[in-house]
Design a protein around this motif. Sequence first.
Motif, PDB file in Angstrom:
ATOM      1  N   ARG A 272       0.837  -1.202   0.000  1.00  0.00           N
ATOM      2  CA  ARG A 272       0.000   0.000   0.000  1.00  0.00           C
ATOM      3  C   ARG A 272       0.873   1.253   0.000  1.00  0.00           C
ATOM      4  NH1 ARG A 272      -4.399  -1.405   3.944  1.00  0.00           N
ATOM      5  NH2 ARG A 272      -4.736  -3.018   2.386  1.00  0.00           N
ATOM      6  N   TYR A 273       1.940   1.206   0.797  1.00  0.00           N
ATOM      7  CA  TYR A 273       2.866   2.327   0.856  1.00  0.00           C
ATOM      8  C   TYR A 273       3.514   2.532  -0.516  1.00  0.00           C
ATOM      9  CZ  TYR A 273       6.775   5.120   2.700  1.00  0.00           C
ATOM     10  OH  TYR A 273       7.688   6.088   2.944  1.00  0.00           O
ATOM     11  N   LEU A 274       3.830   1.405  -1.186  1.00  0.00           N
ATOM     12  CA  LEU A 274       4.458   1.508  -2.502  1.00  0.00           C
ATOM     13  C   LEU A 274       3.527   2.219  -3.479  1.00  0.00           C
ATOM     14  CD1 LEU A 274       6.698  -0.836  -4.285  1.00  0.00           C
ATOM     15  CD2 LEU A 274       4.588  -0.496  -5.468  1.00  0.00           C
ATOM     16  N   VAL A 275       2.250   1.838  -3.480  1.00  0.00           N
ATOM     17  CA  VAL A 275       1.322   2.466  -4.414  1.00  0.00           C
ATOM     18  C   VAL A 275       1.176   3.947  -4.099  1.00  0.00           C
ATOM     19  CG1 VAL A 275      -1.077   2.518  -5.137  1.00  0.00           C
ATOM     20  CG2 VAL A 275       0.085   0.340  -4.884  1.00  0.00           C
ATOM     21  N   MET A 276       0.925   4.270  -2.848  1.00  0.00           N
ATOM     22  CA  MET A 276       0.764   5.670  -2.472  1.00  0.00           C
ATOM     23  C   MET A 276       2.050   6.460  -2.725  1.00  0.00           C
ATOM     24  SD  MET A 276      -2.236   5.769  -1.614  1.00  0.00           S
ATOM     25  CE  MET A 276      -2.662   7.245  -0.752  1.00  0.00           C
ATOM     26  N   GLY A 277       3.162   5.864  -2.339  1.00  0.00           N
ATOM     27  CA  GLY A 277       4.434   6.553  -2.490  1.00  0.00           C
ATOM     28  C   GLY A 277       4.757   6.828  -3.954  1.00  0.00           C
TER      29      GLY A 277
END
Lengths: 481, 117
Positions: A153-158
């Motif tokens: 999730r962090y990867l997508v948002m980031g």
Amino acid sequence: MPLLAGPVCLLLHHPRLSWGLATTASWIAFFIALTLLDQVLSNGTITYALGGWAAPWGIEYRIDEINAFVLLIVSGISAITLPFARTSIEYEINPRRIYILYTAWMLCLTGLLGITITGDVFNVFVFLEIASLSSYTLISLSRDPRSLTAAFRYLVMGTIGATFILIGIALLYIMTGTLNMMDLSQRIPAVADTRTVKMAFTFLIVGIGLKAALFPMHFWLPNAYAFAPSAVSALFAGTATKVAVYLLLRFFFTVFGPEFSFDVMQSDRVLLPLALVGVFAASTAAIVQSDVKRMLGYSSVAQIGYMVIGISLVSVLGVTAGILHLFNHALMKAALFVSLGCVVYRIGSTRLTDMAGVGRAMPWTMGAFVVGGLSLVGVPLTVGFISKWYLILAALEQQWWWLAVLVLVSSLLALIYIWRVVEFAYFKAPADPAREITEAPATLLIPTWLLILANVYFGIDTSLTVGVAERAAKLLMGTAS
Amino acid sequence: MEIFGLYNYWVVVVLMMIGLYVVVASGNLIKKIVGLNIFQTSVFILYISIGKLKGGTAPILMEDPASYSNPLPHVLILTAIVVGVATTALGLALAVRIYGAYGTIEEDEIEEQESTT
């Protein structure tokens, strides 16, 4: 320096050796940052043209009061948490993966330091991606499978955030034909009235806001912090979001200049309510969490809100408060996360119910947690008090009584969630009385107490932090006037 | 004719929206990565369009080219493409490990499993 150490860690392939190297590199970086800050304070801004190409064509490294200060925070937190990491990481992650963790740690540190040091907006993007990619890896290394989804999730948002920043940079380049921050700040006023520049501003701020977990773009943060290995949570809490807030300051004040950011775009009117709502919503969310690490994650979102409140006051005092809180919050959150790391080391969980009664079994650890928590609430003699004090002063300076009152009320919310932990740790009987819980080993306790003592020390002797923050704030505000 | 003359910018905007929509709307982790890729590619095209000049040539090994494309955005986007590849690789690696841990890559099913444990 950390960049050199990263690949070597990978080659060493040995957990202890790579740890030793990473720690040495961090301490060296820390001392370099110290000397840099000292030099900047006495001699003014230092610039270094990378590869011998003079700015604005070549990539320029530029260090003034503010980023020397941020450099000090980032490398300092890394240098203190790494000694802690050795024991804690060996317990928390698969031993065969340990060397990967230190490699990613070093790359992450490189990225964060790079973002801070550079004077070139495209370079910011590159370092940002170095830091983010390695931080996704760091989070996913934990044994808990939920860390994987958190990392994803962090990867997508980031990535969305980083791409927004990239679009912003492209639009700026279209309008000005330069990527150098100082050059940009001189050329933007001429084209400031076009829609392209306004769009660039918006894209950049939203992108950085995503990275900084600014409310309401914070959904990735609590999970990422909760499931990462403890030492990694401590590193992120102390550095990653702080660097993003620094970027926000940089773009608001240096690149676009306060007049454009706040008079033309009126971003303070958007940021201030958002930050306030963020403080309250995140603090309330923190109160109902059953997992202490997750609670601290939400509380981080709230604390970032305070920094943004400081920034959006657009006065020297407000920005000073923001920068101070940046430093102070790094110290206290890192301290809280490492003391939780000690708890994890002994009882293997951070759920509130599992922590019942640990206060008596682990007096030093929980003592550290309580002092850190008090600092978060803002009790006098701790760093939290200093930054809240300046924030309230800045609010009063604008005659905004309601804001000062709201800041005080939200501190009470912090008191509630810290109190819940204290209650469980000290006043509840242990869930399983037969289980022996002993104090965490000294290798964990020493770094924890170092951080706590730093909390208290900078709470009492504020000449260094306030002095630097004030100079940095004046510099930021002064570039426009 | 202004609108058609700027058609590559329109392509950029459309691709950007498609990409963002896929990321937000799809529950499949792989599809999310594909969406991210489309989103990033749109920005690459934006950069390339900035630098390109009609009839311009690459300013390599030439004495005084009459008109040439601005090489800087192209170099920049080369870096960004590398970053994009790294992001995709990492995202796919995470997806593989998520599949290993949960046996699925549908977001709602993962959430279901997380809430039960």
